[in-house]
Design a protein around this motif. Structure first.
Motif, PDB file in Angstrom:
ATOM      1  N   GLU A 262       0.823  -1.208   0.000  1.00  0.00           N
ATOM      2  CA  GLU A 262       0.000   0.000   0.000  1.00  0.00           C
ATOM      3  C   GLU A 262       0.860   1.262   0.000  1.00  0.00           C
ATOM      4  O   GLU A 262       0.452   2.292  -0.530  1.00  0.00           O
ATOM      5  N   GLU A 263       2.042   1.185   0.602  1.00  0.00           N
ATOM      6  CA  GLU A 263       2.945   2.340   0.604  1.00  0.00           C
ATOM      7  C   GLU A 263       3.620   2.509  -0.754  1.00  0.00           C
ATOM      8  O   GLU A 263       3.849   3.626  -1.216  1.00  0.00           O
ATOM      9  N   LEU A 264       3.953   1.392  -1.396  1.00  0.00           N
ATOM     10  CA  LEU A 264       4.725   1.436  -2.632  1.00  0.00           C
ATOM     11  C   LEU A 264       3.857   1.609  -3.870  1.00  0.00           C
ATOM     12  O   LEU A 264       4.293   2.212  -4.851  1.00  0.00           O
ATOM     13  N   ALA A 265       2.647   1.072  -3.860  1.00  0.00           N
ATOM     14  CA  ALA A 265       1.805   1.056  -5.063  1.00  0.00           C
ATOM     15  C   ALA A 265       1.461   2.434  -5.596  1.00  0.00           C
ATOM     16  O   ALA A 265       1.364   2.609  -6.819  1.00  0.00           O
ATOM     17  N   PRO A 266       1.271   3.480  -4.762  1.00  0.00           N
ATOM     18  CA  PRO A 266       0.930   4.787  -5.336  1.00  0.00           C
ATOM     19  C   PRO A 266       2.085   5.451  -6.067  1.00  0.00           C
ATOM     20  O   PRO A 266       1.911   6.509  -6.656  1.00  0.00           O
ATOM     21  N   ALA A 267       3.277   4.826  -6.042  1.00  0.00           N
ATOM     22  CA  ALA A 267       4.441   5.434  -6.685  1.00  0.00           C
ATOM     23  C   ALA A 267       4.243   5.519  -8.186  1.00  0.00           C
ATOM     24  O   ALA A 267       3.387   4.847  -8.762  1.00  0.00           O
ATOM     25  N   PRO A 268       5.047   6.335  -8.874  1.00  0.00           N
ATOM     26  CA  PRO A 268       4.968   6.397 -10.342  1.00  0.00           C
ATOM     27  C   PRO A 268       5.277   5.048 -10.968  1.00  0.00           C
ATOM     28  O   PRO A 268       5.775   4.136 -10.303  1.00  0.00           O
ATOM     29  N   ALA A 269       5.023   4.942 -12.267  1.00  0.00           N
ATOM     30  CA  ALA A 269       5.172   3.658 -12.945  1.00  0.00           C
ATOM     31  C   ALA A 269       6.599   3.134 -12.914  1.00  0.00           C
ATOM     32  O   ALA A 269       6.824   1.951 -13.025  1.00  0.00           O
ATOM     33  N   HIS A 270       7.571   4.017 -12.765  1.00  0.00           N
ATOM     34  CA  HIS A 270       8.952   3.545 -12.605  1.00  0.00           C
ATOM     35  C   HIS A 270       9.671   4.516 -11.697  1.00  0.00           C
ATOM     36  O   HIS A 270       9.637   5.712 -11.916  1.00  0.00           O
ATOM     37  N   ARG A 271      10.289   4.026 -10.654  1.00  0.00           N
ATOM     38  CA  ARG A 271      11.044   4.890  -9.765  1.00  0.00           C
ATOM     39  C   ARG A 271      12.220   4.098  -9.204  1.00  0.00           C
ATOM     40  O   ARG A 271      12.224   2.876  -9.236  1.00  0.00           O
ATOM     41  N   SER A 272      13.180   4.801  -8.706  1.00  0.00           N
ATOM     42  CA  SER A 272      14.359   4.168  -8.132  1.00  0.00           C
ATOM     43  C   SER A 272      14.467   4.518  -6.672  1.00  0.00           C
ATOM     44  O   SER A 272      14.025   5.589  -6.248  1.00  0.00           O
ATOM     45  N   TRP A 273      15.018   3.627  -5.903  1.00  0.00           N
ATOM     46  CA  TRP A 273      15.292   3.911  -4.487  1.00  0.00           C
ATOM     47  C   TRP A 273      16.690   4.488  -4.331  1.00  0.00           C
ATOM     48  O   TRP A 273      17.230   4.494  -3.243  1.00  0.00           O
ATOM     49  N   ARG A 274      17.301   4.895  -5.403  1.00  0.00           N
ATOM     50  CA  ARG A 274      18.622   5.495  -5.344  1.00  0.00           C
ATOM     51  C   ARG A 274      18.554   6.926  -5.859  1.00  0.00           C
ATOM     52  O   ARG A 274      17.899   7.171  -6.859  1.00  0.00           O
ATOM     53  N   PRO A 275      19.209   7.904  -5.281  1.00  0.00           N
ATOM     54  CA  PRO A 275      19.940   7.774  -4.011  1.00  0.00           C
ATOM     55  C   PRO A 275      18.994   7.807  -2.834  1.00  0.00           C
ATOM     56  O   PRO A 275      17.876   8.316  -2.947  1.00  0.00           O
ATOM     57  N   LEU A 276      19.437   7.295  -1.723  1.00  0.00           N
ATOM     58  CA  LEU A 276      18.610   7.258  -0.522  1.00  0.00           C
ATOM     59  C   LEU A 276      18.865   8.494   0.316  1.00  0.00           C
ATOM     60  O   LEU A 276      19.928   9.054   0.297  1.00  0.00           O
TER      61      LEU A 276
END
Length: 276
Positions: A262-276
């Motif tokens: 539920e936290e991750l799904a609203p993200a854009p269609a492609h995103r990176s966790w870098r940089p943190l």
């Protein structure tokens, strides 16, 4: 080129000599004193140093991350229902190692993360489900498996993947299949959280929060993992340099995705966790 074995690692002169032997002619321009300082750093893992800088295979006899007994306790017979929302994790390689795909469903009734797995290898003696001839892994086979086996049967909510060897495939799944994908950098805060949570799921007490179907390949990868609890959480590595743990990494990413969907799904269609 492999360095010597059986010398006193704590002796600076012997370690210098071992490094020079391992590097051969390249030792002339290598900063041996810098490597020696790194070896003496309290945060340096001796097994890692010997593997990386002396090119000597090592085996850890202590620090097994998940015991056989704990993993057996997670076995169950829950079936993942058709069209269930899944989080897929992929940890990939190109040669020598394996590529693993693990998919997870968070059972709303039990709160357990139910997992299944598939592992590809180009080396016959590595634990795998699918052998890839030719000495090199074709990670497009994982994309094909996701498309042909998982997408028609389930609702793929998110794919979390290795940013080193699966980045192109993640972009393809995003652009061509419309899937939400996330590149996971090893050593990132999110990956550290995934390791910690996976360990917690397995060791949640009489009722573990991870459930698998007893797959032998997945179990072999679990058996290969050793762990050290550090200040930032679990540091997980291979028992030996040739013992794959890709299914463990993929399983940890996949479980993290299922729990935090539920936290991750609203993200854009492609995103990176870098940089943190």
């Amino acid at each position: 080129r492999q360095g010597p074995t059986g010398f006193d690692f704590d002796n600076d002169d012997l370690l210098r000599a071992a490094l020079r032997e391992a590097y051969g002619a390249a030792a002339e321009w290598m900063d041996i004193e810098r490597l020696l300082a790194e070896a003496r750093d309290p945060d340096t893992d001796r097994n890692d140093f010997v593997r990386y800088f002396l090119n000597v295979p090592t085996e850890r006899t202590e620090g097994k991350w998940i015991s056989d007994e704990a993993w057996r306790a997670c076995r169950g017979d829950t079936e993942i229902p058709a069209l269930a929302p899944l989080a897929v994790g992929v940890d990939a390689a190109h040669t020598r190692d394996t590529t693993a795909c693990v998919w997870s469903w968070l059972d709303p009734e039990t709160g357990r993360v139910v997992q299944r797995s598939r592992v590809w290898s180009c080396v016959k003696d590595k634990p795998h489900d699918v052998f890839v001839p030719g000495g090199r892994l074709d990670n497009d086979l994982v994309v094909a498996y996701i498309r042909e086996e998982l997408i028609p049967s389930y609702s793929i909510e998110i794919v979390l993947g290795d940013e080193r060897y699966f980045s192109d495939q993640l972009h393809e799944l995003s652009e061509d299949d419309g899937l939400l994908v996330v590149e996971v950098s090893q050593g990132s805060a999110h990956m550290n959280a995934a390791w910690d949570e996976f360990y917690g799921h397995v060791h949640a007490g009489p009722e573990p929060r991870i459930e698998h179907d007893g797959d032998a390949t997945y179990a072999a990868h679990i058996r290969n993992a050793v762990g050290i609890r550090a200040e930032r959480g679990w540091k997980v590595s291979k028992r030996t340099t040739v013992a794959p743990i890709d299914a463990v990494a993929a399983g940890s990413m996949s479980a993290y995705g299922a729990v935090h969907l539920e936290e991750l799904a609203p993200a854009p269609a492609h995103r990176s966790w870098r940089p943190l």
